[in-house]
Design an enzyme around this catalytic site. Sequence first.
Site: not given
Length: 287
Positions: A42, A114, A155
């Site tokens: 990330e 995300k 994440c």
Amino acid sequence: MTVRVAAIQMCSGTAPERNAAVLADLVRDAAGQGATYVQTPEMTGALQRDRAALRAALRGDDDDVIVQTARKLSAELGIHLHIGSTAIGLSDGKIANRGFLFGPHGEKICHYDKIHMFDVDLDNGESWRESAAYTPGETARLADLPFGKLGFAICYDVRFPELFRRQAVAGAEIMTVPAAFTRQTGEAHWEILLRARAIENGFFVVAAAQGGVHEDGRETFGHSIIVDPWGRILAEAGPSGAAVITADLDIAAVAGARGKIPNLKNAREFSVAPLDVGARTSGGAIA
């Protein structure tokens, strides 16, 4: 079918151009070890607390230096290259935490934004508000590649098992979780969450991480990891600094694990009935 995959660990600084140069060296290293799918962490492009400086460095998809570097590398090395994510400027002035998958001819196969934003106050005094700068994604992706079906998360998404389950039901055989976990949360939850997602869905998990003390002052947990469908760790990096880890994934192991533990097939719809507290306190029976 067996495929060699690599997870690249970085300690990205604040300058995208410098990070792109480090990225290129590590990707070539991974390809030199025989990896045909390579994943970066990330925020490969930059970890930057200064929001004004971050916005000043933002570019769109086609002009971003990490995207341009990835296109060239994937074509040069003939690999699938997955940029775990980088910050991309959107037309409305906002930011996407966006991952990219490139094919072996340099073509962009897809991108993933995300979905879940990390908004939290930690015990050590750190405060994170991703939603203050980033626009969350709304769509999960599933890439049908020559070696298997690839699902996407980034994440904090790892804490939302329904995202993983829906992609597993849709056919995902390898789940990707590039990350920049903080040291504090990583020590507590990183490995156990990734192994749990692999076990409960019967797929491989590849998680390239940021690791170390970064130029902007934050500290990330590292420990990039590759896990098999039975929850076994196939490869793991250390806590900090650049690293390349590789593993050979036998995609047939996915069907094997799901055959032994057929929870995807056995899942049932159900409802949640609220408890009538008033009935209990008034002496009524609770079925």
